[in-house]
Design a protein around this motif. Structure first.
Motif, PDB file in Angstrom:
ATOM      1  N   ASN A 136      15.874 -52.602  35.599  1.00 54.24           N
ATOM      2  CA  ASN A 136      14.533 -53.126  35.352  1.00 54.24           C
ATOM      3  C   ASN A 136      14.582 -54.125  34.209  1.00 54.24           C
ATOM      4  N   ALA A 137      13.817 -55.205  34.328  1.00 57.00           N
ATOM      5  CA  ALA A 137      13.812 -56.233  33.305  1.00 57.00           C
ATOM      6  C   ALA A 137      12.397 -56.728  33.069  1.00 57.00           C
ATOM      7  N   ALA A 138      12.091 -57.054  31.821  1.00 56.47           N
ATOM      8  CA  ALA A 138      10.851 -57.724  31.474  1.00 56.47           C
ATOM      9  C   ALA A 138      11.226 -59.093  30.922  1.00 56.47           C
ATOM     10  N   VAL A 139      10.648 -60.149  31.486  1.00 51.76           N
ATOM     11  CA  VAL A 139      11.062 -61.511  31.175  1.00 51.76           C
ATOM     12  C   VAL A 139       9.907 -62.264  30.538  1.00 51.76           C
ATOM     13  N   MET A 140      10.185 -62.980  29.445  1.00 53.22           N
ATOM     14  CA  MET A 140       9.184 -63.853  28.841  1.00 53.22           C
ATOM     15  C   MET A 140       9.783 -65.237  28.667  1.00 53.22           C
ATOM     16  N   ASN A 141       9.250 -66.195  29.396  1.00 49.52           N
ATOM     17  CA  ASN A 141       9.683 -67.585  29.279  1.00 49.52           C
ATOM     18  C   ASN A 141       8.457 -68.427  29.588  1.00 49.52           C
ATOM     19  N   THR A 142       7.671 -68.705  28.573  1.00 46.46           N
ATOM     20  CA  THR A 142       6.364 -69.326  28.788  1.00 46.46           C
ATOM     21  C   THR A 142       6.440 -70.773  29.231  1.00 46.46           C
ATOM     22  N   GLY A 143       7.578 -71.438  29.007  1.00 49.17           N
ATOM     23  CA  GLY A 143       7.667 -72.855  29.323  1.00 49.17           C
ATOM     24  C   GLY A 143       8.101 -73.181  30.734  1.00 49.17           C
ATOM     25  N   ALA A 144       8.660 -72.212  31.454  1.00 51.17           N
ATOM     26  CA  ALA A 144       9.187 -72.511  32.787  1.00 51.17           C
ATOM     27  C   ALA A 144       9.278 -71.232  33.595  1.00 51.17           C
ATOM     28  N   ASN A 145       9.431 -71.386  34.893  1.00 51.88           N
ATOM     29  CA  ASN A 145       9.691 -70.244  35.757  1.00 51.88           C
ATOM     30  C   ASN A 145      11.103 -69.734  35.485  1.00 51.88           C
ATOM     31  N   VAL A 146      11.367 -68.499  35.875  1.00 53.78           N
ATOM     32  CA  VAL A 146      12.691 -67.908  35.710  1.00 53.78           C
ATOM     33  C   VAL A 146      13.285 -67.668  37.090  1.00 53.78           C
ATOM     34  N   LEU A 166      10.578 -66.069  39.399  1.00 53.94           N
ATOM     35  CA  LEU A 166       9.444 -65.415  38.757  1.00 53.94           C
ATOM     36  C   LEU A 166       8.587 -66.485  38.106  1.00 53.94           C
ATOM     37  N   ALA A 167       7.272 -66.341  38.211  1.00 55.59           N
ATOM     38  CA  ALA A 167       6.370 -67.305  37.593  1.00 55.59           C
ATOM     39  C   ALA A 167       6.517 -67.252  36.070  1.00 55.59           C
ATOM     40  N   SER A 168       6.193 -68.336  35.383  1.00 53.29           N
ATOM     41  CA  SER A 168       6.363 -68.400  33.936  1.00 53.29           C
ATOM     42  C   SER A 168       5.402 -67.446  33.240  1.00 53.29           C
ATOM     43  N   GLY A 169       5.754 -67.056  32.029  1.00 58.00           N
ATOM     44  CA  GLY A 169       4.966 -66.109  31.260  1.00 58.00           C
ATOM     45  C   GLY A 169       5.647 -64.760  31.230  1.00 58.00           C
ATOM     46  N   TYR A 170       4.946 -63.752  30.726  1.00 57.08           N
ATOM     47  CA  TYR A 170       5.516 -62.403  30.646  1.00 57.08           C
ATOM     48  C   TYR A 170       5.491 -61.784  32.023  1.00 57.08           C
ATOM     49  N   GLN A 171       6.646 -61.622  32.629  1.00 57.15           N
ATOM     50  CA  GLN A 171       6.731 -61.178  34.021  1.00 57.15           C
ATOM     51  C   GLN A 171       7.650 -59.966  34.140  1.00 57.15           C
ATOM     52  N   PRO A 172       7.087 -58.767  34.197  1.00 63.75           N
ATOM     53  CA  PRO A 172       7.960 -57.614  34.461  1.00 63.75           C
ATOM     54  C   PRO A 172       8.554 -57.739  35.855  1.00 63.75           C
ATOM     55  N   ALA A 173       9.812 -57.437  35.987  1.00 67.58           N
ATOM     56  CA  ALA A 173      10.477 -57.514  37.284  1.00 67.58           C
ATOM     57  C   ALA A 173      11.378 -56.307  37.467  1.00 67.58           C
ATOM     58  N   ASN A 184      26.222 -55.025  46.517  1.00 74.12           N
ATOM     59  CA  ASN A 184      25.932 -56.455  46.386  1.00 74.12           C
ATOM     60  C   ASN A 184      24.671 -56.895  47.132  1.00 74.12           C
ATOM     61  N   THR A 185      23.732 -55.993  47.344  1.00 75.18           N
ATOM     62  CA  THR A 185      22.481 -56.312  48.041  1.00 75.18           C
ATOM     63  C   THR A 185      21.313 -55.806  47.218  1.00 75.18           C
ATOM     64  N   TYR A 186      20.359 -56.708  46.904  1.00 74.24           N
ATOM     65  CA  TYR A 186      19.279 -56.389  45.982  1.00 74.24           C
ATOM     66  C   TYR A 186      17.929 -56.814  46.527  1.00 74.24           C
ATOM     67  N   GLY A 187      16.893 -56.109  46.087  1.00 76.07           N
ATOM     68  CA  GLY A 187      15.516 -56.528  46.283  1.00 76.07           C
ATOM     69  C   GLY A 187      14.901 -56.750  44.910  1.00 76.07           C
ATOM     70  N   VAL A 188      14.169 -57.840  44.735  1.00 74.24           N
ATOM     71  CA  VAL A 188      13.503 -58.144  43.467  1.00 74.24           C
ATOM     72  C   VAL A 188      12.005 -58.031  43.681  1.00 74.24           C
ATOM     73  N   PHE A 189      11.345 -57.253  42.812  1.00 79.34           N
ATOM     74  CA  PHE A 189       9.908 -57.029  42.912  1.00 79.34           C
ATOM     75  C   PHE A 189       9.243 -57.466  41.618  1.00 79.34           C
ATOM     76  N   GLY A 190       8.116 -58.154  41.727  1.00 77.34           N
ATOM     77  CA  GLY A 190       7.388 -58.624  40.558  1.00 77.34           C
ATOM     78  C   GLY A 190       6.494 -59.764  40.957  1.00 77.34           C
ATOM     79  N   ASN A 191       6.050 -60.533  39.977  1.00 73.17           N
ATOM     80  CA  ASN A 191       5.183 -61.687  40.243  1.00 73.17           C
ATOM     81  C   ASN A 191       6.063 -62.866  40.655  1.00 73.17           C
ATOM     82  N   LEU A 192       6.391 -62.915  41.944  1.00 73.58           N
ATOM     83  CA  LEU A 192       7.322 -63.923  42.438  1.00 73.58           C
ATOM     84  C   LEU A 192       6.606 -65.235  42.708  1.00 73.58           C
ATOM     85  N   GLU A 193       7.313 -66.326  42.519  1.00 73.47           N
ATOM     86  CA  GLU A 193       6.779 -67.675  42.736  1.00 73.47           C
ATOM     87  C   GLU A 193       6.767 -67.987  44.207  1.00 73.47           C
TER      88      GLU A 193
END
Length: 73
Positions: A19-29, A49-56, A64-73
Motif C-alpha cells: 500500500n502506498a500514499a502518494v503526494m505530488n501536487t505538481g503532476a500526475n504519478v 494516479l491523478a495529482s495531489g494526495y492519492q492513496p493507492a 509479476n501481476t498486479y492490480g492498482v486501485f485508487g484515484n486513477l487518471e
C-alpha cells in the motif's frame, strides 16, 4: 519517500500486498512495471494516479501481476 518524482517503477516482484500514499501536487504519478510485469492487465504497462494526495493500493494477483486501485487518471 521522495521530495520530487512523477514516476514509480516496480522493477522486481513485490510481496503479497503493498500500500502506498502518494503526494505530488505538481503532476500526475505514473506507476509502471518492468521485466514483463503485468499491471492492470497490460504487460510492460502502467497506470496514472491523478495529482495531489492519492492513496493507492497495489495488489499482487500472481507472480509479476498486479492490480492498482485508487484515484486513477
Amino acid at each position: 519517500t521522495s521530495a520530487s518524482f512523477d514516476q514509480i517503477t516496480i522493477s522486481s516482484d513485490l510481496g503479497a500486498d503493498f500500500n502506498a500514499a502518494v503526494m505530488n501536487t505538481g503532476a500526475n504519478v505514473v506507476i509502471t512495471g518492468g521485466s514483463s510485469m503485468i499491471i492492470n492487465g497490460t504487460a510492460d504497462g502502467g497506470v496514472t494516479l491523478a495529482s495531489g494526495y492519492q492513496p493507492a493500493s497495489i495488489v499482487r494477483l500472481a507472480t509479476n501481476t498486479y492490480g492498482v486501485f485508487g484515484n486513477l487518471e
